[in-house]
Every structure is written in structure tokens, then in C-alpha cells.
Design a protein around this motif. Structure first.
Motif, PDB file in Angstrom:
ATOM      1  N   LEU A   1      55.628  -2.473 -73.246  1.00  0.00           N
ATOM      2  CA  LEU A   1      56.479  -3.049 -72.393  1.00  0.00           C
ATOM      3  C   LEU A   1      56.548  -2.035 -71.253  1.00  0.00           C
ATOM      4  CD1 LEU A   1      57.995  -5.498 -71.106  1.00  0.00           C
ATOM      5  CD2 LEU A   1      60.107  -4.654 -72.176  1.00  0.00           C
TER       6      LEU A   1
ATOM      7  N   GLU B   1      53.611  -2.367 -69.231  1.00  0.00           N
ATOM      8  CA  GLU B   1      53.309  -3.609 -68.607  1.00  0.00           C
ATOM      9  C   GLU B   1      54.100  -3.691 -67.187  1.00  0.00           C
ATOM     10  OE1 GLU B   1      54.929  -7.953 -69.405  1.00  0.00           O
ATOM     11  OE2 GLU B   1      53.919  -6.976 -71.197  1.00  0.00           O
ATOM     12  N   VAL B   2      55.247  -3.211 -67.528  1.00  0.00           N
ATOM     13  CA  VAL B   2      56.278  -3.084 -66.230  1.00  0.00           C
ATOM     14  C   VAL B   2      55.991  -2.269 -65.183  1.00  0.00           C
ATOM     15  CG1 VAL B   2      58.815  -2.712 -65.688  1.00  0.00           C
ATOM     16  CG2 VAL B   2      58.013  -4.097 -67.666  1.00  0.00           C
TER      17      VAL B   2
ATOM     18  N   ASP C   1      63.991 -13.520 -71.060  1.00  0.00           N
ATOM     19  CA  ASP C   1      64.049 -11.989 -70.855  1.00  0.00           C
ATOM     20  C   ASP C   1      64.577 -10.969 -72.107  1.00  0.00           C
ATOM     21  OD1 ASP C   1      63.511 -12.715 -68.239  1.00  0.00           O
ATOM     22  OD2 ASP C   1      65.645 -12.735 -67.655  1.00  0.00           O
TER      23      ASP C   1
ATOM     24  N   ASN D   1      62.999  -3.226 -69.094  1.00  0.00           N
ATOM     25  CA  ASN D   1      63.429  -4.481 -69.103  1.00  0.00           C
ATOM     26  C   ASN D   1      62.424  -5.483 -68.576  1.00  0.00           C
ATOM     27  OD1 ASN D   1      64.826  -7.108 -68.869  1.00  0.00           O
ATOM     28  ND2 ASN D   1      66.354  -6.119 -67.318  1.00  0.00           N
ATOM     29  N   SER D   2      62.004  -6.545 -69.359  1.00  0.00           N
ATOM     30  CA  SER D   2      60.979  -7.570 -68.896  1.00  0.00           C
ATOM     31  C   SER D   2      61.170  -8.049 -67.604  1.00  0.00           C
ATOM     32  CB  SER D   2      60.783  -8.699 -70.041  1.00  0.00           C
ATOM     33  OG  SER D   2      61.936  -9.645 -69.932  1.00  0.00           O
ATOM     34  N   ASN D   3      62.520  -8.193 -67.089  1.00  0.00           N
ATOM     35  CA  ASN D   3      62.657  -8.856 -65.944  1.00  0.00           C
ATOM     36  C   ASN D   3      63.628  -7.764 -65.083  1.00  0.00           C
ATOM     37  OD1 ASN D   3      63.413 -10.121 -63.385  1.00  0.00           O
ATOM     38  ND2 ASN D   3      64.117 -12.085 -64.653  1.00  0.00           N
TER      39      ASN D   3
END
Length: 124
Positions: free
Chosen positions: A4, A7-8, A41, A61-63
Motif C-alpha cells: 500500500l 501504491e499510494v 477504505d 491510508n488507501s484514501n
């Protein structure tokens, strides 16, 4: 957690060795990784600790627009309290002269979670 972060951020944020060290501190009982979820999320909070202090180390955090991590930090503080740890450190405040927009937002976040600051003196 690692995936993650990649990714972020859109890039590799640090060495594989540092991720492995974090994993080792979790498996040795010197740290924990909290998973925070709400609807679609999710995020992770990594903290290391000893008998006296729990240190917030990093999170993702994904969002980023969702305030999920605020509740996540509160839950990690509660978890540290269950471990009978009396202090929770969320890190240093950035000097006003060094502030960019992201650092200013981080300082604002930290202000909302703390009752006092410990002075930090650095000798160069």
C-alpha cells in the motif's frame, strides 16, 4: 502495508531491508501493525514500543482524503494503554521555518492528539 505504501506514493519508499526490520520487530513482540478499516477504505499504522513508551512510526491510508487514520491513531493509543504503556509519542513537530503544506498539516494533526510536547535538543 509495504504494497500500500508503494501504491499510494507511486514509488518505492525505502529499502526492502528496512521493511524486513519492521517485520522482525513485530514478530519479536517489540512492535505492532494495526489494520484500520471503514467501508472500502483501509490503512495501517506501525508502532514500536517498550514498557515505557509506544512510538508511532509510520502509517498509510488507501484514501488520504478520509479521516480514517485519526480514529486509527486513537485506537493504537488505546491498545498501548491496554499493554500498560504510559506514554505514546507521535513524533516531532516540524520547525515553522521548515514547513511545507504537508508538514503544516502533520503538525496540525499532532496538535490535536497531544496534551504537551517534550523538548528535543539537537547538537550539531
Amino acid at each position: 502495508f509495504k504494497n500500500l505504501h508503494h501504491e499510494v506514493s507511486g514509488k518505492k519508499t525505502r529499502s526492502d531491508d528496512s521493511w524486513e526490520l519492521q517485520y522482525e520487530t513485530i514478530t519479536s513482540g517489540e512492535a505492532f501493525l494495526a489494520l484500520i478499516q471503514k467501508d472500502n477504505d483501509y490503512g495501517f499504522i506501525f508502532c514500536n514500543f517498550n514498557k515505557n513508551v509506544c512510538n508511532y512510526f509510520s502509517s498509510v491510508n488507501s484514501n488520504p482524503k478520509n479521516l480514517l487514520m485519526h480514529k486509527g491513531i486513537l485506537e493504537t493509543i488505546k491498545f498501548a494503554k491496554k499493554l500498560d504503556i504510559k506514554n505514546f509519542k507521535i513524533g516531532n513537530k516540524t520547525s515553522k521555518i521548515e514547513l511545507d503544506n504537508k508538514s503544516e498539516n502533520i503538525n496540525f494533526f499532532k496538535d490535536g492528539l497531544t496534551s504537551y510536547y517534550l523538548p528535543k535538543i539537537t547538537f550539531k
